[in-house]
Design a protein around this motif. Structure first.
Motif, PDB file in Angstrom:
ATOM      1  N   TRP A  86       1.099   3.160  -7.868  1.00  0.00           N
ATOM      2  CA  TRP A  86       2.310   3.199  -7.042  1.00  0.00           C
ATOM      3  C   TRP A  86       3.501   2.789  -7.890  1.00  0.00           C
ATOM      4  O   TRP A  86       3.562   1.671  -8.401  1.00  0.00           O
ATOM      5  N   THR A 101       7.077   1.421  -8.721  1.00  0.00           N
ATOM      6  CA  THR A 101       8.061   0.516  -8.132  1.00  0.00           C
ATOM      7  C   THR A 101       9.151   0.271  -9.178  1.00  0.00           C
ATOM      8  O   THR A 101       8.971   0.592 -10.357  1.00  0.00           O
ATOM      9  N   THR A 115       4.360  -0.045 -12.363  1.00  0.00           N
ATOM     10  CA  THR A 115       3.358   0.615 -11.523  1.00  0.00           C
ATOM     11  C   THR A 115       2.328  -0.379 -10.998  1.00  0.00           C
ATOM     12  O   THR A 115       1.794  -1.185 -11.766  1.00  0.00           O
ATOM     13  N   GLY A 159       4.041   1.604   0.958  1.00  0.00           N
ATOM     14  CA  GLY A 159       5.113   1.655  -0.025  1.00  0.00           C
ATOM     15  C   GLY A 159       6.098   0.511   0.063  1.00  0.00           C
ATOM     16  O   GLY A 159       6.611   0.039  -0.965  1.00  0.00           O
ATOM     17  N   MET A 192       4.712  -2.578  -1.938  1.00  0.00           N
ATOM     18  CA  MET A 192       4.321  -2.474  -3.351  1.00  0.00           C
ATOM     19  C   MET A 192       5.302  -3.125  -4.318  1.00  0.00           C
ATOM     20  O   MET A 192       4.870  -3.794  -5.277  1.00  0.00           O
TER      21      MET A 192
END
Length: 199
Positions: free
Chosen positions: A21, A23, A27, A58, A61
């Protein structure tokens, strides 16, 4: 282990992802080993695309990457109608991970679209349901109480497997209180923790 609602009810009933993910802080990597173990069961399916727009995952994260930069995540999202039996089966798998140092987080909003006063009343009903572990009632609650009974149910079942029976409520508020507006439609928030006895 991050559990939350599949807001759009896309794909399979219980989904995970092995993708990282992105950010602003780097990640967040998925825990490939645990994801693979979940996918070895018939209960959990993989669907990478559904996670791209799922804010129950999301939104958290960046905080995970900032405060726990080395942490790996097992993302799991649940359809609205995941049953108590399915939640219990998932909890059986997840509870074993806590002994290996994992933390289980349910990323769930509580009451929606109510006035501040009505939201506070619904939240008290929800808290009583959680404290009494009335799972039958929990799984019938609609969006005016919370957006993912199955996520909270999975968390409670996981804690029961670990003999952790009570939570501590750290905070309960709603957007009406936060914005100082009693007339807007609100969303409620609760922060609660279950802690394993050090013995």
């Amino acid at each position: 282990v991050l559990i939350g609602p599949n807001h759009y009810n896309c794909g399979g009933r219980i989904l995970t992802s092995s993708w990282g993910w992105q950010t602003p802080f780097g990640t967040v990597e998925a825990d490939q080993e645990v994801v693979s173990r979940l996918l070895d069961t018939p209960l959990v399916k993989q669907d990478q695309k559904v996670f791209a727009t799922e804010h129950s995952m999301g939104n958290l994260m960046p905080f995970i990457k900032y405060y726990l930069p080395e942490a790996k995540v097992v993302p799991i999202i649940l359809h609205h109608d995941v049953t108590r039996e399915e939640a219990g089966s998932l909890a059986n798998m997840l509870s074993s991970l806590v002994d290996q140092g994992a933390v289980i987080v349910a990323s769930v909003d509580f009451s929606h679209y109510l006035t501040r006063e009505d939201a506070e009343k619904k939240d008290q009903e929800t808290l009583e349901t959680l404290r009494s572990k009335n799972l039958g009632r929990l799984f019938t609650m609609g969006n005016d109480y919370l957006d993912s009974p199955a996520s909270i149910g999975t968390l409670i079942y996981s804690m029961e497997k670990l003999d952790i029976n009570d939570f501590t409520l750290l905070d309960n508020t709603n957007s009406g209180i936060l914005l100082g507006n009693d007339l807007i439609e609100t969303t409620s928030y609760m922060t609660m923790v279950y802690v394993m006895d050090e013995k």
